[in-house]
Design a protein around this motif. Structure first.
Motif, short mmCIF file in Angstrom:
data_model
loop_
_atom_site.label_atom_id
_atom_site.label_comp_id
_atom_site.label_asym_id
_atom_site.label_seq_id
_atom_site.Cartn_x
_atom_site.Cartn_y
_atom_site.Cartn_z
N THR A 45 7.25 55.75 -124.43
CA THR A 45 7.78 56.14 -125.74
C THR A 45 7.60 57.64 -125.94
OG1 THR A 45 5.73 55.78 -127.01
CG2 THR A 45 7.17 53.87 -126.67
N LEU B 99 10.52 54.22 -133.85
CA LEU B 99 9.24 53.52 -134.00
C LEU B 99 8.77 53.43 -135.45
CD1 LEU B 99 7.56 54.90 -130.80
CD2 LEU B 99 7.74 52.46 -131.34
N ASN C 241 2.37 54.02 -124.60
CA ASN C 241 2.62 54.24 -126.03
C ASN C 241 2.24 55.68 -126.37
OD1 ASN C 241 3.56 51.62 -126.69
ND2 ASN C 241 1.46 50.85 -126.63
N HIS D 184 3.90 51.05 -132.41
CA HIS D 184 3.40 50.74 -131.06
C HIS D 184 2.70 49.39 -131.02
CE1 HIS D 184 3.66 55.25 -130.17
NE2 HIS D 184 4.48 54.64 -129.33
#
Length: 325
Positions: free
Chosen positions: A46, A100, A125, A152
Motif C-alpha cells: 500500500t 484506505l 501495510n 489497514h
C-alpha cells in the motif's frame, strides 16, 4: 489542564524525534543481506507509488515478486510502473486503486483481488499520512486513524484467508506493518479514537502508529494459536526524507530541509527494513516483533498490553463491520 494535555504529548513526540536523529547521526543505515529470490510469490504494497512504499515495491519486484501497488493516485501509479520496470525488474508490477480512508473502497479492492484467484504471500501495510489538520473521512473517522491504521486493519482481515492459503510451513506468508518511533509517545484513547476531545495532529499520528503495533502483536498471537503459516511484524524505518513531511508549516519546512539532507535516511534506506521483514530468510516463521535498523527492538511498554490489544481489536472489528474472529 487543557494546555498540559496538549503540551506533554507534543514534548514526548519531539523527544522521540531527537532520539532518532541522534541515533541516525552516529549509526549507519542498515544494509540488506543477500535475499533469496521471490519468483512466484505475490505481494501487495500500500502507498507504493512514492517514498518508502515505492522503494519497497521496486526491491520486491527486483527479487522476482509479482507486486501489486495499492494506492489512491492513479497518475502516480501509472508513472511508478515504468520506473520500476527500468530497474532490472525480474518480477511483474501493476497498480490497483484503493482509498484506505474509505471502508467501501477497501472492500472493493480486496474483493477484486480475491476474484483474480491470485495467491498472496506478502502484505506490506505501508501507506500513511502525518501532520494533517483535523479532517474526517466519509465514514466519520479521524484521517490519521483511518488511513494509517483502520483501513489497514480491514484490508488485512479481508485478505487473511488468502494469506493463510498461500503460506505453508517453512514458507510462511508475511504481514508487514509500517509503524514509527512516534508510537513510543502514543496513547490509544479507546473512548476517543477520533481524537475529537483535544485534537493534535502529532498525537493523532502517534496513536495510529501505536495502534498498528498493538494490532500486529494481537494478530500474531491469533495466527500462532491457530497454527496458520502467516507471520505479522511491525517495522520502523527511522526518520526518512519523504513526502510524509509535506504537511509541516512553511517555517518548519524550511528548517527541516538542511537537517533532512544530512541526518534523515533516504527512502531506499528506510525501505530496507520493510523489504527485510518481507523477504529475508532470517525472518522465516518469525513474527510478533518490532524491527528497527535491521534488529529486533523493544517497542513501547503500552504495545505489550494484552488487554489493550484485545480491546482495540474488538473495537476495530465493530468500527469496520467485521465479526470478531
Amino acid at each position: 489542564m487543557w494546555l498540559l494535555s496538549v503540551l506533554v504529548p507534543l514534548l514526548k513526540l519531539h523527544f522521540c524525534g531527537i532520539k532518532v536523529l541522534l541515533y541516525q547521526t552516529f549509526n549507519r543505515s542498515f544494509t540488506l543481506p543477500v535475499l533469496p529470490k521471490q519468483n512466484g510469490r505475490v505481494a501487495i504494497v500500500t502507498g507504493g507509488t512514492r517514498g518508502i512504499g515505492f522503494e519497497t515495491a521496486k526491491h520486491l519486484a527486483k527479487l522476482g515478486m509479482h507486486v501489486v501497488i495499492a494506492g489512491n493516485e492513479r497518475e502516480e501509479g501509472a508513472a511508478a510502473i515504468p520506473r520500476i520496470q527500468e530497474e532490472d525488474c525480474k518480477g511483474k508490477v501493476e497498480f490497483a486503486f484503493v482509498d484506505l480512508t474509505s471502508l467501501k473502497s477497501v472492500r472493493q479492492f480486496a474483493q477484486t483481488f480475491q476474484n483474480r484467484g491470485l495467491p498472496l504471500h506478502v502484505l506490506v501495510n505501508n501507506a500513511g499520512t502525518m501532520m494533517l489538520p483535523e479532517r474526517w473521512t466519509e465514514d466519520g473517522f479521524e484521517f490519521h486513524f483511518a488511513l494509517n491504521y483502520l483501513g489497514h486493519f480491514l484490508l488485512t482481515n479481508l485478505l487473511l484467508d488468502t494469506l493463510k492459503r498461500s503460506g505453508r510451513q517453512g514458507r510462511c506468508s508475511r504481514v508487514v506493518n509500517m509503524s514509527s518511533a512516534t508510537h513510543y509517545a502514543g496513547v490509544v484513547h479507546m473512548d476517543d479514537l477520533n481524537s475529537s476531545n483535544c485534537y493534535s495532529s502529532l498525537g493523532a499520528y502517534a496513536q495510529s502508529k501505536l495502534a498498528l503495533v498493538l494490532f500486529t502483536y494481537y494478530l500474531q498471537e491469533q495466527l500462532a494459536a491457530g497454527g496458520f503459516p502467516v507471520t505479522a511484524s511491525a517495522v520502523d524505518p527511522g526518520m526518512v526524507n519523504t513526502p510524509l513531511y509535506d504537511n509541516l508549516w512553511s517555517i518548519a519546512q524550511a528548517l527541516k530541509k538542511p537537517v533532512a539532507k544530512i541526518l534523515f535516511r533516504t527512502p531506499a534506506q528506510g525501505a530496507s527494513i520493510s523489504v527485510y521483514a518481507a523477504a529475508a530468510s532470517e525472518m522465516e516463521g518469525v513474527g510478533g516483533c518490532y524491527l528497527y535498523n535491521g534488529h529486533r527492538k523493544q517497542s513501547s511498554d503500552t504495545s505489550y498490553d494484552s488487554e489493550l490489544q484485545a480491546e482495540l481489536w474488538k473495537k476495530s472489528c465493530e468500527l469496520v463491520g467485521l465479526q470478531e474472529a
